[in-house]
Design an enzyme around this catalytic site. Structure first.
Site, PDB file in Angstrom:
ATOM      1  N   ASN B 107       1.045  -1.103   0.057  1.00  0.00           N
ATOM      2  CA  ASN B 107       0.026  -0.010  -0.061  1.00  0.00           C
ATOM      3  C   ASN B 107       1.004   1.268   0.110  1.00  0.00           C
ATOM      4  O   ASN B 107       1.098   1.842   0.999  1.00  0.00           O
ATOM      5  CB  ASN B 107      -0.830   0.248   1.208  1.00  0.00           C
ATOM      6  CG  ASN B 107      -1.819  -1.131   1.244  1.00  0.00           C
ATOM      7  OD1 ASN B 107      -2.640  -1.489   0.622  1.00  0.00           O
ATOM      8  ND2 ASN B 107      -1.612  -2.030   2.311  1.00  0.00           N
ATOM      9  N   GLY B 205       2.511  -6.132  13.314  1.00  0.00           N
ATOM     10  CA  GLY B 205       2.652  -7.237  12.781  1.00  0.00           C
ATOM     11  C   GLY B 205       1.929  -7.652  11.401  1.00  0.00           C
ATOM     12  O   GLY B 205       0.965  -6.922  11.174  1.00  0.00           O
ATOM     13  N   CYS B 238      -3.409  -5.690   4.289  1.00  0.00           N
ATOM     14  CA  CYS B 238      -3.320  -6.701   5.314  1.00  0.00           C
ATOM     15  C   CYS B 238      -4.267  -7.118   6.025  1.00  0.00           C
ATOM     16  O   CYS B 238      -4.613  -8.246   6.751  1.00  0.00           O
ATOM     17  CB  CYS B 238      -2.150  -6.202   6.258  1.00  0.00           C
ATOM     18  SG  CYS B 238      -2.667  -4.781   7.146  1.00  0.00           S
TER      19      CYS B 238
END
Lengths: 422, 497
Positions: B107, B205, B238
């Site tokens: 992104n 994460g 994500c």
């Protein structure tokens, strides 16, 4: 015990004693008497450490030699890398490093300059500039300002104040004409006879305490040079290399000099080198007799590496931005300190990170220098005008150190006022 | 060629930390405007440079992370002091200073926009370190926003970008004491390096999103939302769904309603698994690629218009490659007999990776939804929403974010969607409980700059009088209305295209 491997001293007293005995008694005693008994040990960034461990913020920087800080890691790395392959080089032959640096200097220099001549120091570079001007014009006279300082070598010393020439019987008034600074009529008078090879000007006369050229003064001097067929030599040893917020101070005046001299800071403080940038008109002797000026160490190739890295760092947009930010903040900070010390701290001469601080006492800057030293800052008075303190913060200074510097400066100036009876 | 960037940033941060709210609003609005104006151009550039994703979806994210973000935070004030007479406390905002921001390849521009605007809203200077695969579009975008910021009166150097990001350089900059906070978005190694640096860091994460559909779900809606979300930007966020967990009772009907999703036969599933996870390891060539291309690479025939490959699996375990994170439109499908088993399966998926990140659920049973949220170790659960744009706050009322805090369970100090508040501390002026409280009405320690910052270093004897302060900003509500109108226009034009 001061143990440096190759040599040791029992203590600082022994250093001072032997310095006087074997090196320079006058200088050694002067600093003791001045209350600045400094023997520099460690040096790092904008800090100096006396052998006693006392830390000083360096805003003298030897006239800009340490613009990028002491032992700037990038310049050190460039020099170390160079030493794996290069040495000073052979000054007779075309050279890799000299050629590369010359190209870099011309590419980033003021318009109209096309060739570079090297020297091992600023004085020699000034001599080269003056000799070049004489060759190009076929004239002998050089005009400089009263209280000028351009170095101590044969010709350079003639352009400066008698303080440095008379002792050595080296003043030559028939060849070196001195006119008052900021006096255009005096300048025109000196040039009118059309027998002047060049006017040599520091863009801001450093040793005189950085008096600022009146708006339009340098531009008018350049026009007079054109009118009376004299060359304009810009001594940018102290005002160059981004100090004023542009790479060369002279370009802020829109002036295209015939000759430009750089030294001190160009080496990053690690290897002596100086350079003269000349226009094509002035470059004739390099074709006519390329061996006419020689110096074994002039343009030493290790120095060229140090200079190339230094020039590259000075030219970064980041560096320019830092100088603009820092000169804004330090300028405003000093104005506040001045307002807190009326009748004592009377004036600020500023162009970028070049400051001359005026005090209302014939030797005012010496009081301030001493108090600054006591308060952890090293700045020097102006030799040719001790009312004025030279104050040159580094061009990569950060905001935190800047605030500390201003705080210490405020304390020292206030204390110096009391000492001077103000 | 980066020495000096952090010093320059420190100077900019020092100056910016004294700006008042109106000046900050003006800069933020101008930068967001520049971001939105170039949303499509940079979306196309990012796809061209990285080969990932779908340009029109990236454009949408770029708008969401520029003018959308400004709209979202229009009512927030991270600049003015706050007074609480009841508690006898005044809070004064203290920006972090220099933000060192790592942005990902997936992104790229949206994250550059996002982090820059967060930094500007909170009066920080920012140095962007783009992922090397996306360095050109990111550097250009950062320069465009920097120019807009400067034009609107921001201090010189407030936005900088590393043009040639190389690992040793990035690591040395992360460890540099002149950095005040690192905001790391990227793979686990980058995040770990940020935490190791010794500087305060907000690192997040990876995800591996389970989506559970129970027997009570609105299947029509769930099917449509999951396919749209999985296909969005070819699964590059994500927050995209990784494993679809469907209760047996409704699984067949759900699959039949998933228009655009092609259910793979076991043999084709094996072909896709072998192609996407050769030797059990994810092949990054597939990141952000569309479903038909992936099928082609795997030697699988799919109907035209296929946007998602649905791969049935029977165990959510590490040795099943398809249960791992897949930044491409391949969605694993796992059937479970009950809600209880669905929750356990979601937990199993997150044991593989993605703990702390996000999950989704489609259900109308509040009890199941609550149990799912309590049991599944993530910090955000999209409910009856696609998770790509749900977890990132575009389709939910979570903060819009390109940086998803995974909290302690995910090895991060940040547990929320990264938001402006993460980049500012507050100094509290706390009175003795019995002391009379002061009158702070109308007091503001900040002021507009009195001209360009820094001013050009004219010689002191030639200096002109300081310029008059910049023109006052439009009223906040007028600004808000204007921004709202512009966003609507942009979204409308995106839909049309």
């Amino acid at each position: 015990m001061l143990d440096y491997g190759l040599f040791t001293f029992a203590d600082k007293d022994e250093v001072l004693e032997k310095s006087s005995a074997y090196w320079n008694p006058g200088k050694t005693q002067f600093w003791i008497d001045s209350g600045v008994p400094l023997v520099i040990d460690r040096r790092e960034g904008y800090f100096l450490y006396d052998v006693s461990g006392k830390r000083l913020i360096d805003v003298h920087l030897n006239g800009g030699t340490y613009n990028l800080g002491h032992r700037n890691p990038e310049v050190v790395a460039a020099l170390k890398q160079a030493m794996d392959h290069f040495d000073i080089g052979n000054h007779h032959f075309p050279s890799l490093a000299r050629t590369a640096l010359a190209e870099a200097l011309i590419e980033t220099g003021p318009e109209g300059l096309s060739k570079v001549i090297y020297a091992s120091g600023g004085g020699e570079a000034i001599d080269i500039a003056l000799k070049t001007a004489r060759h190009a014009t076929g004239k002998r006279k050089i005009v400089s300002i009263v209280k000028a300082y351009h170095g101590h070598t044969g010709l350079a010393v003639g352009t400066g104040d008698e303080r440095f020439s008379r002792l050595f019987l080296s003043e030559r008034p028939e060849e070196f004409v001195h006119v008052p600074f900021n006096d255009l009529a005096g300048m025109e008078e000196a040039l009118r006879g059309r027998d002047v090879a060049a006017v040599i000007m520091e863009t801001i006369p450093a040793t005189y305490g950085f008096p600022l050229p009146a708006p339009g003064y340098l531009e008018s001097v350049k026009r007079l040079c054109e009118t009376y067929d004299a060359l304009y030599i810009a001594d940018e040893v102290q005002t160059g290399l981004m100090r004023t917020g542009e790479l060369w101070g002279i370009t802020k005046h829109g002036i295209r000099p015939d000759i430009l001299v750089t030294g001190k800071g160009i080496s990053g403080g690690l290897y002596p080198i100086a350079a003269v940038l000349v226009s094509e008109r002035c470059a004739g002797w390099l074709t006519e007799d390329g061996f006419a000026h020689m110096a074994t160490f002039g343009g030493g190739e290790l120095g060229c590496f140090a200079a190339m890295k230094t020039l590259e760092i000075c030219n970064r947009p980041e560096t320019r931005s830092i100088v603009h930010h820092a000169s804004d903040v330090i300028g405003r900070g000093l104005e506040r300190i001045r307002d807190d010390n009326p009748g004592w701290f009377t004036g600020i001469r500023q162009n970028g990170l070049i400051f001359g601080l005026e005090f209302d006492h014939p030797e005012g800057a010496k009081f301030v220098m001493r108090q600054l030293y006591d308060n952890g800052v090293w700045a020097i008075f102006s030799t040719l005008d001790p009312r004025v303190l030279q104050y040159k913060p580094g061009i990569l200074i950060d905001p935190v150190l800047t605030e500390e510097l201003l705080d210490r400066t405020a304390v020292a100036i206030a204390r110096a006022a009391k000492e001077a009876g103000k | 060629m980066t020495s000096g960037m952090l010093e320059r940033a420190r100077w900019a941060a020092r100056a910016f930390a004294r700006y008042d709210k109106a000046s900050v609003d003006r800069i933020v609005a101008a930068v967001a405007r520049a971001g939105a104006d170039n949303a499509t151009r940079y979306a196309e550039w990012a796809v061209r440079e990285t080969g990932f994703g779908v340009a029109e979806h990236k454009a949408l994210k770029n708008v969401a992370c520029s003018t959308g973000l400004v709209e979202e935070y229009a009512g927030h004030d991270y600049v003015s002091p706050r007074t609480d007479p009841a508690q006898k406390i005044v809070s004064i905002p203290r920006p972090a200073g220099v933000v060192f921001a790592l942005t990902p390849s997936t992104n790229p521009v949206a994250t550059v926009y996002f982090k820059i605007l967060l930094a500007l809203m909170t009066r920080n200077a920012i140095v962007i370190s783009p992922h090397p695969m996306a360095k050109e579009c990111c550097a250009d975008a950062a320069r465009t926003l920097a120019a807009a910021a400067a034009e609107a009166g921001a201090p010189d150097g407030v936005i900088q970008v590393i043009e040639e990001p190389k690992l040793p350089l990035i690591e040395s900059m992360m460890a540099d004491p002149r950095v005040d906070v690192i905001v790391a978005t990227g793979g686990t190694p980058v995040v770990r390096a940020a935490y190791r640096s010794g500087n305060p860091a907000l690192g997040v994460g990876p995800g591996n999103v389970p989506v559970f559909v129970d027997r009570t779900a609105d299947l029509e809606s769930a099917a449509r939302l999951i396919v749209d979300s999985k296909a969005f930007d070819n699964s590059i966020l994500c927050t995209n769904e990784s494993v679809l967990i469907a209760e047996d009772a409704v699984a067949d009907r759900l699959v039949s309603l998933m228009r655009g999703a092609h259910l793979l036969s076991p043999a084709d599933r094996d072909r896709v698994r072998e192609a996407v996870f050769p030797g059990g390891r994810f092949d990054t060539r597939f990141v952000g690629k569309d479903a038909t291309w992936i099928a082609q690479q795997a030697g699988v025939r799919v109907p035209p218009g296929t946007r998602v490959l649905l791969a049935p699996i029977d165990r959510p375990m590490p040795e099943e490659p398809l249960a791992h994170e897949k930044l491409c439109p391949v969605l694993a499908l796992l059937r479970v007999p009950s809600a209880r088993a669905g929750i356990d399966a979601a937990r199993a998926v997150l044991r593989i990776s993605g703990a702390g990140h996000s999950a989704a659920i489609h259900s109308t049973d509040s009890r199941t939804i609550m149990e799912y949220g309590a049991a599944v170790p993530v910090l955000r659960v999209s409910v009856n929403s696609g998770n790509s744009l749900g977890g990132s706050g575009v389709h939910t009322n979570l903060p819009i974010s390109m940086t998803i805090g995974t909290g302690y369970v995910g090895g991060s100090s940040a547990g929320e969607n990264l938001q402006p508040g993460n980049l500012v501390n507050w100094t509290k002026l706390a009175y003795h409980v019995d002391a009379p409280f002061g009158d702070f009405a109308g007091l503001d320690p900040w002021s507009p700059p009195d001209g360009p910052v820094p001013r050009y270093p004219e010689p002191s004897n030639a200096r002109t009088a300081p310029a008059s302060p910049a023109a006052p900003a439009p009223q906040a509500d007028v600004l808000r209305e204007e921004i709202r109108r512009l966003i609507l226009e942009e979204l409308a034009s995106l839909v049309r295209s």
